[in-house]
Enzyme design. Structure first.
Site, PDB file in Angstrom:
ATOM      1  N   ASP A 105       0.821  -1.227   0.000  1.00  0.00           N
ATOM      2  CA  ASP A 105       0.000   0.000   0.000  1.00  0.00           C
ATOM      3  C   ASP A 105       0.849   1.269   0.000  1.00  0.00           C
ATOM      4  OD1 ASP A 105       1.056  -0.006   2.511  1.00  0.00           O
ATOM      5  OD2 ASP A 105      -0.858   0.120   3.576  1.00  0.00           O
ATOM      6  N   GLY A 106       2.178   1.131  -0.102  1.00  0.00           N
ATOM      7  CA  GLY A 106       3.053   2.293  -0.182  1.00  0.00           C
ATOM      8  C   GLY A 106       3.682   2.678   1.151  1.00  0.00           C
ATOM      9  N   ARG A 156      14.096  25.840   3.135  1.00  0.00           N
ATOM     10  CA  ARG A 156      13.742  27.163   2.597  1.00  0.00           C
ATOM     11  C   ARG A 156      12.465  27.704   3.234  1.00  0.00           C
ATOM     12  NH1 ARG A 156      14.326  26.056  -3.781  1.00  0.00           N
ATOM     13  NH2 ARG A 156      13.669  23.997  -3.100  1.00  0.00           N
ATOM     14  N   GLN A 157      11.697  26.821   3.874  1.00  0.00           N
ATOM     15  CA  GLN A 157      10.473  27.283   4.559  1.00  0.00           C
ATOM     16  C   GLN A 157      10.812  27.639   6.004  1.00  0.00           C
ATOM     17  OE1 GLN A 157       6.947  24.897   3.977  1.00  0.00           O
ATOM     18  NE2 GLN A 157       7.613  24.211   1.966  1.00  0.00           N
ATOM     19  N   HIS A 204      20.026  26.289   4.519  1.00  0.00           N
ATOM     20  CA  HIS A 204      19.620  27.448   3.709  1.00  0.00           C
ATOM     21  C   HIS A 204      19.876  28.759   4.466  1.00  0.00           C
ATOM     22  CE1 HIS A 204      17.487  29.978   0.992  1.00  0.00           C
ATOM     23  NE2 HIS A 204      16.605  30.304   1.909  1.00  0.00           N
ATOM     24  N   ASP A 264      21.171  36.602  -5.058  1.00  0.00           N
ATOM     25  CA  ASP A 264      20.126  37.325  -4.315  1.00  0.00           C
ATOM     26  C   ASP A 264      20.697  37.814  -2.985  1.00  0.00           C
ATOM     27  OD1 ASP A 264      20.039  35.120  -2.535  1.00  0.00           O
ATOM     28  OD2 ASP A 264      18.474  34.164  -3.722  1.00  0.00           O
ATOM     29  N   LYS A 272      17.170  40.111  -6.634  1.00  0.00           N
ATOM     30  CA  LYS A 272      16.246  39.120  -7.213  1.00  0.00           C
ATOM     31  C   LYS A 272      14.857  39.254  -6.607  1.00  0.00           C
ATOM     32  CE  LYS A 272      15.790  34.578  -5.688  1.00  0.00           C
ATOM     33  NZ  LYS A 272      16.240  33.210  -5.403  1.00  0.00           N
ATOM     34  N   ARG A 295      11.406  36.896  -6.386  1.00  0.00           N
ATOM     35  CA  ARG A 295      10.792  35.611  -6.730  1.00  0.00           C
ATOM     36  C   ARG A 295       9.321  35.815  -7.053  1.00  0.00           C
ATOM     37  NH1 ARG A 295      11.776  30.420  -7.023  1.00  0.00           N
ATOM     38  NH2 ARG A 295      13.887  30.417  -6.190  1.00  0.00           N
ATOM     39  N   ASP A 323      25.664  29.972  -4.754  1.00  0.00           N
ATOM     40  CA  ASP A 323      24.384  29.888  -4.063  1.00  0.00           C
ATOM     41  C   ASP A 323      24.405  28.667  -3.153  1.00  0.00           C
ATOM     42  OD1 ASP A 323      21.864  30.651  -3.338  1.00  0.00           O
ATOM     43  OD2 ASP A 323      20.981  30.475  -5.325  1.00  0.00           O
TER      44      ASP A 323
HETATM   45  C1  R5P Z   1      16.695  30.794  -2.547  1.00  0.00           C
HETATM   46  O1  R5P Z   1      16.564  31.556  -1.597  1.00  0.00           O
HETATM   47  C2  R5P Z   1      17.789  29.792  -2.606  1.00  0.00           C
HETATM   48  O2  R5P Z   1      18.951  30.258  -1.989  1.00  0.00           O
HETATM   49  C3  R5P Z   1      18.111  29.395  -4.032  1.00  0.00           C
HETATM   50  O3  R5P Z   1      18.560  30.528  -4.741  1.00  0.00           O
HETATM   51  C4  R5P Z   1      16.914  28.834  -4.742  1.00  0.00           C
HETATM   52  O4  R5P Z   1      16.175  28.016  -3.888  1.00  0.00           O
HETATM   53  C5  R5P Z   1      17.312  28.040  -5.946  1.00  0.00           C
HETATM   54  O5  R5P Z   1      16.158  27.507  -6.525  1.00  0.00           O
HETATM   55  P1  R5P Z   1      15.957  27.525  -8.092  1.00  0.00           P
HETATM   56  O6  R5P Z   1      17.150  26.822  -8.678  1.00  0.00           O
HETATM   57  O7  R5P Z   1      14.681  26.743  -8.312  1.00  0.00           O
HETATM   58  O8  R5P Z   1      15.826  28.924  -8.527  1.00  0.00           O
END
Ligand code: R5P
Length: 302
Positions: free
Chosen positions: A36-37, A95-96, A129, A168, A191, A193, A217
């Site tokens: 069932d996963g 990232r959250q 992050h 960014d 940047k 988003r 990054d």
């Molecule tokens: C954003 O704050 C992160 O540091 C990365 O720049 C980002 O998550 C990269 O994601 P993607 O390659 O989808 O732009």
């Protein structure tokens, strides 16, 4: 105190490499799926009285790998391990780490709670992050970095008139961690988003004209951030061949097409997540194992 290192199913090659670097055997741990996963975990390695280390990258499928890690930790706890350390070279949901609109969950905090439910006592993480993520965990977090190793990888053959560029504002400190040891100036792109897969750029602070750009990054996911950044530096007159370097190379979604269409001199990442299908352009993957092994060796003596 005896130590046992086991691997979840997300990145067995890295677990094997870490075990090799430590000179420890990799303990037996079977992970399968019920019809069932549901995830079925069987920790065969004897762990009673031992410090148990479980290596699991929270790469795709993130939710399944997360639950698997919590289940292995719980199995270790119930089998009498003295402590359970989650070794997570890439932490999904990191990232959250904040609520931009006040309508989203604090995903990093929920991940931390789920790992607490699995009785994880301690975390070992690579290049989170943001530092704020550490605050989501009640457990101690050993936060170590691949940047010094990546700096040495990038240094090879770097033109003298290079500039380190942050794509960014959030990545400015990391860019400084590259620029300082390389003896290079730095610049930052503004940047914005637009969505999970779309970003716009609104200008560059710093001088990139006529220079070779090294974009750094924490991660490459869909490549949207780096693609927008490369276009921005080229428009600003940078040399038409760019080096990109990130700790975590996820390369998901449109990353293959986006990055494949860019004039990239080098793409350098670590092996914190397993390589996916071939991308059609060369990717240099720097080993995380020596860095992780150094931390695990230190923890096993403390
Ligand atoms: C954003 O704050 C992160 O540091 C990365 O720049 C980002 O998550 C990269 O994601 P993607 O390659 O989808 O732009």
């Amino acid at each position: 105190m005896p130590t046992v290192l086991v691997s979840g199913s997300s990145h067995p090659a890295l677990a094997q490499d870490v075990a090799h670097a430590l000179g420890w055997p990799l303990g037996a741990c079977a992970v399968e799926r019920f019809p069932d996963g549901e995830c079925s975990v069987r920790l065969d390695a004897p762990v009673r009285g031992a410090d148990l280390f479980v290596l699991q990258a929270l790469s795709a499928p993130v939710g399944e790998h997360l639950l698997e890690l919590a289940l292995i930790a719980d199995a270790g706890h119930r089998a009498g391990a003295a402590s359970v350390t989650a070794v997570v070279p890439y932490l999904g949901y990191a990232r959250q780490d904040r609520r931009e609109l006040g309508k989203e969950p604090l995903g990093a905090r929920v991940v931390a709670e789920l790992l607490s439910a699995g009785r994880v006592n301690r975390m070992v993480c690579l290049d989170l992050h943001s530092r704020a993520v550490e605050g989501c965990f009640l457990q101690p977090v050993e936060h170590t970095s691949m940047v010094p190793v990546l700096v040495e990888a990038v240094r090879q053959g770097l033109p003298p008139n290079s500039v380190v560029v942050s794509p960014d504002l959030g990545a400015v400190k990391r860019a400084e961690m590259f620029a300082r040891p390389l003896g290079l100036p730095s610049a930052v792109i503004h940047k914005q988003r637009i969505g999970s897969d779309e970003v716009h750029t609104q200008g560059i602070i710093g001088d990139v004209k006529g220079r070779h750009v090294v974009l750094v990054d924490d991660m490459i996911s869909t490549g949207g951030t780096l693609a927008a950044a490369v276009h921005a530096v080229l428009e600003a007159g940078a040399q038409p061949s760019v080096t990109v370097c990130a700790v975590h190379g996820l390369f998901v979604g449109a990353a293959k097409e986006r990055l494949g269409a860019l004039p990239l001199a080098r793409v350098v990442v670590s092996d914190s997540v397993p390589p996916g299908p071939p991308l059609g352009f060369p990717v240099e993957r720097v080993r995380c194992a020596p860095t992780l092994a150094t931390v695990l060796r230190r923890l096993s003596f403390s």
